[in-house]
Scaffold this active site. Structure first.
Site, mmCIF file in Angstrom:
data_model
loop_
_atom_site.group_PDB
_atom_site.id
_atom_site.type_symbol
_atom_site.label_atom_id
_atom_site.label_comp_id
_atom_site.label_asym_id
_atom_site.label_seq_id
_atom_site.Cartn_x
_atom_site.Cartn_y
_atom_site.Cartn_z
ATOM 1 N N HIS A 236 0.684 -0.785 0.207
ATOM 2 C CA HIS A 236 -0.014 -0.035 0.543
ATOM 3 C C HIS A 236 1.628 1.359 -0.349
ATOM 4 C CE1 HIS A 236 -3.491 2.673 1.300
ATOM 5 N NE2 HIS A 236 -2.486 3.118 1.615
ATOM 6 N N GLU A 237 1.604 1.364 1.305
ATOM 7 C CA GLU A 237 2.497 2.232 1.070
ATOM 8 C C GLU A 237 3.786 2.345 0.020
ATOM 9 O OE1 GLU A 237 2.698 4.902 3.475
ATOM 10 O OE2 GLU A 237 1.665 3.678 4.460
ATOM 11 N N HIS B 247 1.585 4.399 -2.604
ATOM 12 C CA HIS B 247 1.284 5.946 -2.917
ATOM 13 C C HIS B 247 2.705 6.582 -3.751
ATOM 14 C CE1 HIS B 247 -1.960 6.154 0.124
ATOM 15 N NE2 HIS B 247 -1.005 6.446 0.986
ATOM 16 N N GLU C 189 -6.120 6.810 -1.448
ATOM 17 C CA GLU C 189 -6.950 5.519 -0.254
ATOM 18 C C GLU C 189 -6.712 5.065 -1.099
ATOM 19 O OE1 GLU C 189 -4.992 4.872 2.968
ATOM 20 O OE2 GLU C 189 -4.026 6.292 2.072
HETATM 21 ZN ZN LIG Z 1 -2.395 4.959 2.451
#
Ligand SMILES: [Zn+2]
Length: 462
Positions: free
Chosen positions: A129-130, A133, A189
């Site tokens: 997830h990071e 980003h 997100e």
């Molecule tokens: Zn996030």
């Protein structure tokens, strides 16, 4: 024009919608609008990582470090991690449940989060997830949208300073609480979940583990230990369902179960020595200098960029690499710095391109794209600048193309002044070309002919 740190919260509604199932429907998400180059993401990230290392207790345990590095390497081999950014990871010795990604590739994971994860897939999920980003460049995308005026000047290296992060900190884009680089919108997100699930599956982890870890965090809502993570990564809603639907569209795979090594790592984490904590603070100040003598001359010289040329007052200065697509033109007295070192442009012009995320463009069937894109840009500006308001909009031609002029009122950095911003937009293949002409209200009538002369001189190169 003062720009303060600002959180861009889901201006654009969630871009990810899913209909029929099938691999053909899987999307390959791309980064959105950004004034930074990828190299500048890396540069900012490196400086920021050094700052984090000075302020936070970094773990120096080779067993934990090697394990995390191998996990990130495995995820980084996924096509959806991209090849643009060199990923690295460090652990912070802190019982709080948190993880964050700096632009350009550096990940930090708190030991509290490692302890919370039930299995390796869950930890991999947070990392994926990071990493998403980072790949989708959400931090600098948000910073770009919140600082449309000063960033072109700063990123052009127009002002001497102590490193890019030091200069960004003057705009409020630091690493403090609520930093625009770290606090994600709900749209970001959704995208990080979507892309992160692809990274996980390609690395052999069941993507549902990522959603399950987030659910676990949500269940702790209200507890201080997870507050920072939940604030920086706001729940876009229905995480498990969204990932389940996405898995339906993926090719069938068998996924790795938990590893014995993970249990060992949790044990290592439990027995690390407890550190002291340090936290940085960001301060913003409010002072305004008197109006300078920055009035543009009627003599002009030519700015020759890669995709456009135009004439500008010869007593103003161009800050920008002609090879890049953006430039700030201002008299040196037009750029003011308050006692805290915050930069504002009180007099000058900024030229750049703006574009919306490709997903949203695809959804659009309207013909009046110029107005829609302009309105979107104006919305971004209003969001980013408290006290700014849009006054009127009219049409004109620039180099034979349809253009819009949107007039905005804002706070001026010059004492006792209101500011007039005239935003000129033209649709180009590279995106929405925009020129913002900034002046104190008391001067705006006198300088109108100069803006018009500038606009008459604009030539697009193709
Ligand atoms: Zn996030």
């Amino acid at each position: 024009m003062r720009r303060k740190i600002f959180l861009v919260i889901a201006v654009l509604t969630a871009a990810i919608t899913m209909t029929a199932a099938g691999p053909a429907d899987l999307k390959d998400l791309r980064p959105g609008f950004n004034l930074f180059s990828s190299q500048q993401d890396i540069e900012v990230g490196r400086e920021a990582a050094a700052q984090v290392a000075r302020e936070q207790p970094i773990v120096h345990n080779s067993e934990l470090n090697d394990y995390l590095a191998s996990l990130v390497q495995r995820l980084a081999r996924s096509p959806h991690a991209g090849t643009e950014f060199p990923f690295s990871v460090q652990a912070i010795s802190d019982k709080n449940i948190n993880a964050f990604a700096l632009p350009g590739g550096t990940l930090f994971v708190y030991t509290g989060l490692i302890s919370l994860a039930d299995n390796e897939g869950q930890l991999a999920g947070v990392l994926a997830h990071e990493m998403s980003h980072i790949r989708l460049r959400h931090g600098t995308n948000q910073a770009s949208k919140a600082n449309l005026f000063q960033l072109p000047l700063m990123l052009a290296g127009g002002l001497a300073g102590n490193g890019l992060l030091g200069q960004l900190t003057q705009l409020g884009i630091g690493l403090g609480t609520g930093s625009v680089l770290l606090k994600m919108s709900r749209t970001a997100e959704s995208q990080a979940d979507y892309n992160g699930a692809q990274i996980m599956a390609e690395a052999g982890y069941n993507p549902i583990e990522m959603a399950q870890l987030f659910e676990k965090l949500e269940a702790q809502q209200g507890q201080a230990r997870s507050a920072q993570f939940l604030s920086d990564h706001p729940n876009p809603g229905n995480r498990i369902q969204a990932v389940q639907e996405e898995i339906q569209q993926m090719p069938r795979r068998s996924y790795t179960a938990d590893t014995r090594q993970f249990a060992r790592i949790k044990d290592v984490v439990t027995h690390l020595p407890a550190p002291a904590q340090l936290h940085g603070q960001y301060n913003d100040g409010h002072t305004a200098p008197a109006a300078p003598d920055a009035r543009p001359s009627r003599q002009s010289k030519q700015y020759q960029g890669r995709a456009f040329t135009f004439d500008y007052p010869d007593n103003w200065q161009a800050f920008g690499d002609p090879q890049s697509a953006m430039v700030t033109i201002a008299p040196s007295d037009g750029i003011v710095r308050d006692r805290n070192g915050n930069l504002s442009i009180g007099y000058g012009a900024i030229v750049s391109y703006y574009f919306q995320q490709s997903d949203e463009v695809q959804l659009r069937r309207d013909t009046d794209t110029l107005r829609i894109d302009t309105d979107d840009l104006v919305r971004q500006m209003l969001q980013a600048n408290p006290g700014m308001s849009a006054a009127e909009q009219r049409g004109l031609k620039v180099n034979g193309y349809s253009a819009l002029v949107t007039t905005l009122n804002a706070r001026s950095p010059f004492q006792g002044e209101t500011e007039i911003d005239q935003l000129v937009t033209v649709l180009r293949p590279e995106g929405l070309w925009y020129l913002v002409f900034i002046s104190p209200q008391s001067e705006s009538r006198d300088i109108q002919p100069i803006l018009e002369q500038m606009l008459r001189s604009v030539r697009f190169s193709r």
